[in-house]
Design an enzyme around this catalytic site. Structure first.
Site, PDB file in Angstrom:
ATOM      1  N   ASN A 199       0.876  -1.229   0.042  1.00  0.00           N
ATOM      2  CA  ASN A 199       0.047  -0.161  -0.108  1.00  0.00           C
ATOM      3  C   ASN A 199       0.818   1.283   0.009  1.00  0.00           C
ATOM      4  OD1 ASN A 199      -2.204  -1.696  -0.319  1.00  0.00           O
ATOM      5  ND2 ASN A 199      -3.029  -1.545   1.897  1.00  0.00           N
ATOM      6  N   CYS A 242     -10.405  -5.056  -4.332  1.00  0.00           N
ATOM      7  CA  CYS A 242     -10.851  -6.179  -3.496  1.00  0.00           C
ATOM      8  C   CYS A 242     -12.434  -5.968  -3.597  1.00  0.00           C
ATOM      9  CB  CYS A 242     -10.274  -6.147  -2.271  1.00  0.00           C
ATOM     10  SG  CYS A 242      -8.743  -6.905  -1.910  1.00  0.00           S
ATOM     11  N   ASP A 294      -7.125  -4.862   7.989  1.00  0.00           N
ATOM     12  CA  ASP A 294      -6.593  -6.052   7.258  1.00  0.00           C
ATOM     13  C   ASP A 294      -6.321  -7.167   7.984  1.00  0.00           C
ATOM     14  OD1 ASP A 294      -6.142  -4.492   4.480  1.00  0.00           O
ATOM     15  OD2 ASP A 294      -5.542  -3.058   6.061  1.00  0.00           O
ATOM     16  N   ARG A 347      -2.006 -11.024  -5.494  1.00  0.00           N
ATOM     17  CA  ARG A 347      -2.123  -9.293  -5.524  1.00  0.00           C
ATOM     18  C   ARG A 347      -1.220  -8.674  -4.537  1.00  0.00           C
ATOM     19  NH1 ARG A 347      -7.679  -7.607  -4.828  1.00  0.00           N
ATOM     20  NH2 ARG A 347      -6.775  -5.977  -4.904  1.00  0.00           N
TER      21      ARG A 347
HETATM   22  N1  EPU Z   1     -15.264   5.232   1.565  1.00  0.00           N
HETATM   23  C1  EPU Z   1     -16.348   5.785   1.116  1.00  0.00           C
HETATM   24  N2  EPU Z   1     -16.091   6.944   0.554  1.00  0.00           N
HETATM   25  C2  EPU Z   1     -14.788   7.489   0.187  1.00  0.00           C
HETATM   26  C3  EPU Z   1     -13.822   6.765   0.586  1.00  0.00           C
HETATM   27  C4  EPU Z   1     -13.902   5.518   1.254  1.00  0.00           C
HETATM   28  O1  EPU Z   1     -17.403   5.491   1.422  1.00  0.00           O
HETATM   29  O2  EPU Z   1     -14.708   8.349  -1.012  1.00  0.00           O
HETATM   30  C5  EPU Z   1     -15.614   3.931   2.371  1.00  0.00           C
HETATM   31  C6  EPU Z   1     -14.981   2.886   1.945  1.00  0.00           C
HETATM   32  O3  EPU Z   1     -15.997   2.023   1.179  1.00  0.00           O
HETATM   33  C7  EPU Z   1     -14.566   1.938   3.135  1.00  0.00           C
HETATM   34  C8  EPU Z   1     -14.131   3.088   4.140  1.00  0.00           C
HETATM   35  O4  EPU Z   1     -14.695   4.288   3.793  1.00  0.00           O
HETATM   36  O5  EPU Z   1     -15.628   1.262   3.736  1.00  0.00           O
HETATM   37  C9  EPU Z   1     -12.539   3.087   4.414  1.00  0.00           C
HETATM   38  O6  EPU Z   1     -12.282   3.379   3.227  1.00  0.00           O
HETATM   39  P1  EPU Z   1     -10.544   3.826   3.210  1.00  0.00           P
HETATM   40  O7  EPU Z   1     -10.643   5.003   2.036  1.00  0.00           O
HETATM   41  O8  EPU Z   1      -9.924   4.456   4.213  1.00  0.00           O
HETATM   42  O9  EPU Z   1      -9.844   2.820   2.518  1.00  0.00           O
HETATM   43  P2  EPU Z   1      -9.194   2.488   1.125  1.00  0.00           P
HETATM   44  O10 EPU Z   1      -8.347   3.616   1.027  1.00  0.00           O
HETATM   45  O11 EPU Z   1     -10.098   2.040   0.260  1.00  0.00           O
HETATM   46  C10 EPU Z   1      -6.765   1.398   2.203  1.00  0.00           C
HETATM   47  C11 EPU Z   1      -6.170   0.242   1.969  1.00  0.00           C
HETATM   48  C12 EPU Z   1      -6.695  -1.060   2.294  1.00  0.00           C
HETATM   49  C13 EPU Z   1      -6.962  -0.727   3.871  1.00  0.00           C
HETATM   50  C14 EPU Z   1      -7.700   0.444   4.313  1.00  0.00           C
HETATM   51  C15 EPU Z   1      -7.743   0.792   5.873  1.00  0.00           C
HETATM   52  C16 EPU Z   1      -4.910   0.655  -0.379  1.00  0.00           C
HETATM   53  C17 EPU Z   1      -4.857   0.581  -1.665  1.00  0.00           C
HETATM   54  N3  EPU Z   1      -5.949   0.144   0.385  1.00  0.00           N
HETATM   55  O12 EPU Z   1      -7.972   1.377   1.367  1.00  0.00           O
HETATM   56  O13 EPU Z   1      -5.880  -2.141   2.049  1.00  0.00           O
HETATM   57  O14 EPU Z   1      -7.567  -1.854   4.309  1.00  0.00           O
HETATM   58  O15 EPU Z   1      -7.128   1.735   3.606  1.00  0.00           O
HETATM   59  O16 EPU Z   1      -6.224   1.009   6.180  1.00  0.00           O
HETATM   60  O17 EPU Z   1      -4.092   1.645   0.444  1.00  0.00           O
HETATM   61  C18 EPU Z   1      -5.490  -4.226   1.196  1.00  0.00           C
HETATM   62  O18 EPU Z   1      -4.492  -4.148   1.465  1.00  0.00           O
HETATM   63  O19 EPU Z   1      -5.950  -5.532   1.064  1.00  0.00           O
HETATM   64  C19 EPU Z   1      -6.452  -3.287   1.396  1.00  0.00           C
HETATM   65  C20 EPU Z   1      -7.820  -3.494   1.340  1.00  0.00           C
END
Ligand code: EPU
Length: 445
Positions: free
Chosen positions: A23, A116, A307, A421
Site C-alpha cells: 500500500n 478487492c 486487514d 495480488r
Molecule cells: N469510503 C467511502 N467513500 C470514500 C472513501 C472511502 O465510502 O470516498 C469508505 C470505503 O468504502 C470503506 C471506508 O470508507 O468502507 C474506508 O475506506 P478507506 O478509503 O480508508 O480505505 P481504502 O483507502 O480504500 C486502504 C487500503 C486498504 C486498507 C484500508 C484501511 C490501499 C490501496 N488500500 O483502503 O488495504 O484496508 O485503507 O487502512 O491503500 C488491502 O491491502 O488488502 C486493503 C484493502
C-alpha cells in the site's frame, strides 16, 4: 490460474524477510507521474497489484524497468491522460493518478475503481475534495469512466467527513503541485501515508503533519527525481506472526515493522502470542502460552487494522473461549467465514449493538446491504479439517492458507491470483519455514 495444495499440522520454524509495503508501492507508482526526472523506488514487492499499477503508469507515458527489488521510473513519453479500462478497472489505486494528471496536464479520464470486493468502496470523498480544488468531474455510466478537467488546481482547506486512507493520499498527490496551500483536516493517519509523504518530500514537496489528523501541503512549481526505500508490509508481517503462534512454531522476520504494530501486539500477547525484538529490524514470533479468546474491533489508525481481522479469526478458532470480531471500516469483509466453517470452525454472525451507526462506522452506512453483518462470534478451540476452498479477496486468501496450515489433511485452495495480488511468493516463504505447501496449475473445468 494456480492452486495451493497445503498439508496441515507442521510447526513453522525459521526466518523470512518481509517484502515492501503493497500500500506504499502502489502510490509510489502514482508519484512517478509528478516529475519528468527518474524516480527510483527500492524494496518494491513483486506482486500482481504492483505489476498492474506499473501497466497503468506505463499507459500514461512512464517508462519503467525493474532491477531486482527496485523499480526505476521515468516519465518521458507524451502526456496521455486516459487510464485503459482493462487494467484500471481491476485496481482501485489506478484512480489515484487523477491528481497528478490534473495538476500537470489539466485532464484525467479514469475508470471506476476496482480492487478487492470489500463492499461498495466508493470514492465520493476523493471526488468532493478534488472538485473543491477546482476540478470538474463527470461520471459517465455508459462507459464507466470519470472525466476530469482543471485549469490548474488550487489549494483549499478541506475536512474529510470520515477517515479515508487512499482519499487522503489522493488529495496529497493532487495538492503537491497545486497553487497555494492545502490543509487537510480529519486526514487519515495510517503509517503508509507517512511513507508516501516522505517519498514526496524527497522529491521536493512541501508537506507537514501540523497536528493530529491535519496535513498542510504547500504547492510547489515542480518536483524532481529521487531514490526512496519504502517501508515493510505490516499486513504481511501480521500474517506470519499469526502463522507462528497458530502452529506453535517460532518464526523470525527481517525488515520487521513491529514499531508500527502496537494495536496488533497488544491483543496478540493477550491471546497467548509472544515476540522478541532481536534488533530494530528483526522480530521473533512464537506462542508463549496456550491460546485464549480475545475480542477485536477494527479501527482506523492507530487501532487494530481491518486487514488483520481475517487472519485473526483463524487464530481465534484455535483459542479457548468465545471471541468476537467487530468490523467497522468496511461493510463486507467476512467472505472467508463460509470457507472456515467448511473446515469445522464454529463461527456465527451477529449484529453488534451500536448507538449511531451512521457516524460510528467508517463506511457510508447507506452502502451496507441489510443482509450483511458487521460482527462474528468464534467459539474455540475447534479442530479444523482439510477442505477444497476458493478465495474471494486478498486478505481472505491468506486467511484460508493459515487455516489449511493447522487443519488435518490436505487442503486445496483455488483462486490464488487473489493472494498473489498482495503477498510476494507466499508458498516459497512458507515452505522456507517448514510448511508443506505447493503451487500447482489449476485444472480447467
Ligand atoms: N469510503 C467511502 N467513500 C470514500 C472513501 C472511502 O465510502 O470516498 C469508505 C470505503 O468504502 C470503506 C471506508 O470508507 O468502507 C474506508 O475506506 P478507506 O478509503 O480508508 O480505505 P481504502 O483507502 O480504500 C486502504 C487500503 C486498504 C486498507 C484500508 C484501511 C490501499 C490501496 N488500500 O483502503 O488495504 O484496508 O485503507 O487502512 O491503500 C488491502 O491491502 O488488502 C486493503 C484493502
Amino acid at each position: 490460474m494456480d492452486k495451493l495444495v497445503i498439508g496441515g499440522g507442521k510447526k513453522l520454524r525459521g526466518s523470512l524477510t518481509i517484502s515492501g509495503a503493497k500500500n506504499v508501492a502502489l502510490k509510489a507508482c502514482v508519484a512517478s507521474l509528478l516529475t519528468d526526472e527518474p524516480v527510483t523506488i527500492t524494496n518494491v514487492p513483486d506482486i500482481a497489484d504492483v505489476s498492474l499499477m506499473l501497466e497503468v503508469v506505463r499507459s500514461l507515458g512512464v517508462d519503467y524497468r525493474r532491477e531486482g527489488g527496485s523499480v526505476v521510473f521515468h516519465k518521458k513519453n507524451g502526456n496521455g491522460t486516459k487510464v485503459p479500462l482493462d487494467v484500471g478497472a481491476r485496481l482501485r489505486t489506478s484512480s489515484m493518478v487523477i491528481g497528478p494528471l490534473l495538476a500537470r496536464f489539466g485532464s484525467a479520464t479514469i475508470p471506476n475503481p476496482g480492487g478487492c470486493r470489500l463492499g461498495a468502496r466508493p470514492i465520493d470523498r476523493h471526488i468532493e475534495g478534488l472538485e473543491r480544488m477546482g476540478a470538474t468531474i463527470d461520471y459517465h455510466s455508459d462507459d464507466g469512466y470519470f472525466y476530469a478537467a482543471a485549469d490548474g488546481l488550487t489549494g483549499i482547506e478541506y475536512t474529510f467527513e470520515k477517515n479515508t486512507h487512499t482519499g487522503t493520499e489522493t488529495l496529497i498527490l493532487a495538492a503537491v503541485l497545486a497553487r497555494g496551500v492545502t490543509t487537510l483536516k480529519n486526514a487519515a493517519q495510517e503509517v503508509e501515508i507517512d511513507d508516501l509523504i516522505a517519498l514526496l518530500v524527497s522529491m521536493g514537496a512541501n508537506i507537514d503533519r501540523t497536528q493530529s489528523r491535519e496535513i498542510r501541503i504547500e504547492g510547489v512549481e515542480s518536483l524532481h527525481g529521487t531514490t526512496y526505500d519504502i517501508m515493510g508490509d505490516r499486513n504481511e508481517e501480521v500474517t506470519y506472526a499469526i502463522a507462528a503462534a497458530l502452529t506453535d512454531g517460532d518464526v523470525t522476520v527481517h525488515r520487521s515493522e513491529i514499531a508500527n504494530m502496537d494495536a496488533f501486539i497488544d491483543v496478540f500477547e493477550k491471546a497467548g502470542g509472544g515476540y522478541e525484538q532481536i534488533d530494530e529490524g528483526t522480530t521473533r514470533y512464537f506462542r508463549k502460552r496456550p491460546l485464549v479468546a480475545v475480542d477485536v474491533t477494527t479501527q482506523i489508525h492507530p487501532g487494530f487494522m481491518t486487514d488483520w481481522q481475517a487472519p485473526w479469526a483463524v487464530l481465534m478458532t484455535q483459542a479457548t473461549g468465545e471471541s468476537h470480531i467487530h468490523e467497522t471500516v468496511f461493510e463486507r469483509r467476512f467472505s472467508y467465514v463460509s470457507e472456515l466453517k467448511k473446515m469445522g470452525a464454529n463461527i456465527t454472525f451477529y449484529t453488534p449493538d451500536v448507538e449511531d451507526p451512521e457516524t460510528f462506522y467508517n463506511f457510508n452506512w447507506s452502502d451496507k446491504p441489510e443482509s450483511h453483518f458487521q460482527g462474528i462470534t468464534i467459539v474455540g478451540p475447534s479442530p479444523l479439517h482439510n477442505a477444497v476452498m476458493s478465495i474471494s479477496d486478498l486478505r481472505a486468501g491468506a486467511t484460508l492458507v493459515l487455516a489449511a496450515l493447522v487443519a488435518e489433511g490436505m487442503s486445496y485452495i483455488y483462486g490464488v491470483d487473489q493472494i498473489d495480488r498482495g503477498y510476494e511468493a507466499i508458498e516459497k516463504k512458507l515452505a522456507g519455514i517448514g510448511a508443506d505447501i505447493q503451487r500447482e496449475k489449476e485444472e480447467q473445468v
